[in-house]
Motif scaffolding. Structure first.
Motif, PDB file in Angstrom:
ATOM      1  N   CYS A   6     -20.667  11.922  -1.482  1.00 22.21           N
ATOM      2  CA  CYS A   6     -19.260  11.522  -1.648  1.00 22.21           C
ATOM      3  C   CYS A   6     -18.666  12.111  -2.926  1.00 22.21           C
ATOM      4  N   VAL A   7     -19.433  12.097  -4.007  1.00 23.76           N
ATOM      5  CA  VAL A   7     -18.959  12.673  -5.263  1.00 23.76           C
ATOM      6  C   VAL A   7     -18.714  14.169  -5.088  1.00 23.76           C
ATOM      7  N   LEU A   8     -19.644  14.855  -4.450  1.00 20.49           N
ATOM      8  CA  LEU A   8     -19.466  16.290  -4.237  1.00 20.49           C
ATOM      9  C   LEU A   8     -18.220  16.569  -3.404  1.00 20.49           C
ATOM     10  N   ILE A   9     -17.977  15.760  -2.380  1.00 18.84           N
ATOM     11  CA  ILE A   9     -16.766  15.916  -1.572  1.00 18.84           C
ATOM     12  C   ILE A   9     -15.531  15.715  -2.451  1.00 18.84           C
ATOM     13  N   TYR A  61     -15.335   5.320  -1.721  1.00 16.76           N
ATOM     14  CA  TYR A  61     -16.733   4.973  -1.920  1.00 16.76           C
ATOM     15  C   TYR A  61     -16.985   4.411  -3.311  1.00 16.76           C
ATOM     16  N   LEU A  62     -16.150   4.743  -4.268  1.00 17.40           N
ATOM     17  CA  LEU A  62     -16.473   4.493  -5.673  1.00 17.40           C
ATOM     18  C   LEU A  62     -16.560   3.017  -6.032  1.00 17.40           C
ATOM     19  N   ILE A  63     -15.568   2.231  -5.671  1.00 12.34           N
ATOM     20  CA  ILE A  63     -15.596   0.812  -6.039  1.00 12.34           C
ATOM     21  C   ILE A  63     -16.754   0.090  -5.338  1.00 12.34           C
ATOM     22  N   PRO A  64     -16.967   0.309  -4.019  1.00 13.30           N
ATOM     23  CA  PRO A  64     -18.148  -0.332  -3.408  1.00 13.30           C
ATOM     24  C   PRO A  64     -19.460   0.125  -4.048  1.00 13.30           C
ATOM     25  N   PHE A  65     -19.568   1.417  -4.388  1.00 13.09           N
ATOM     26  CA  PHE A  65     -20.800   1.880  -5.026  1.00 13.09           C
ATOM     27  C   PHE A  65     -21.011   1.188  -6.364  1.00 13.09           C
TER      28      PHE A  65
END
Length: 190
Positions: free
Chosen positions: A125-128, A157-161
């Motif tokens: 997700c970060v790469l995307i 994705y960031l807040i759930p991660f």
């Protein structure tokens, strides 16, 4: 389960990435709430009305975007920092400093496999996010709109991660791996 000792480079990269993500979230949050271009345009309009001046809605939005531009610049700068941090993060395993996550290792427990898959999904997700951000800024104009759509979606994705990561750390801290927090801060073995 064995307690990990985190190297200085691992801790520096971990916290630099964490702070960068929090700053990015701040710019996203501010731009989508209080400093939304329409909110800022309304504030300007209310002031102009009070002094008997007026601008068209388009002019107000353009002015609001100019006011918000420094925040957008910070979003870009932090994005570039993250590109560099992740380049380092994915390069240093080749020098033996940090291991590459392998969820297919037969010696892992189910919990450890889930943890490793979670990190792999996070990295994808970060790469995307990083790649689409680069395309938005430097890619062909014909791709900008589609890249913006993907970039915005990939940020969900960031807040759930962060929530899962903090919950996992707290659970480990009070159960099987006491001292996890002190090790990721100071590198001391628990």
């Amino acid at each position: 389960m064995e307690n990990k000792e985190y190297s200085k480079i691992y801790r520096i990269i971990h916290w630099a990435i964490a702070v960068s993500f929090l700053l990015l979230l701040a710019t996203i949050f501010l731009r989508s709430t209080w400093l939304n271009k329409n909110n800022v345009a309304d504030i300007i309009q209310n002031y102009l009305v009070s002094i008997d001046l007026s601008l068209s809605h388009d002019q107000l939005v353009r002015l609001a975007k100019q006011i918000r531009q420094p925040m957008w610049n910070w979003h870009l700068y932090i994005g570039y920092v993250l590109v560099g941090l992740f380049a380092v993060r994915f390069t240093i395993p080749f020098f033996g400093q940090m291991k590459i996550q392998n969820p297919l290792d037969k010696n892992l427990s189910v919990k450890e496999k889930i943890q490793k898959w979670t990190y792999i999904i996070f990295y994808v997700c970060v790469l995307i996010s990083l790649i689409t951000g680069i395309f938005i800024e430097w890619g062909p104009k014909s791709l900008k709109k589609s890249m913006e759509g993907i970039h915005v979606l990939s940020n969900y994705y960031l807040i759930p991660f962060i929530a899962i990561h903090l919950a996992g750390v707290l659970i480990e801290e009070v159960t099987s791996k006491k001292g996890t927090v002190s090790r990721i801060i100071g590198g001391l073995k628990g």
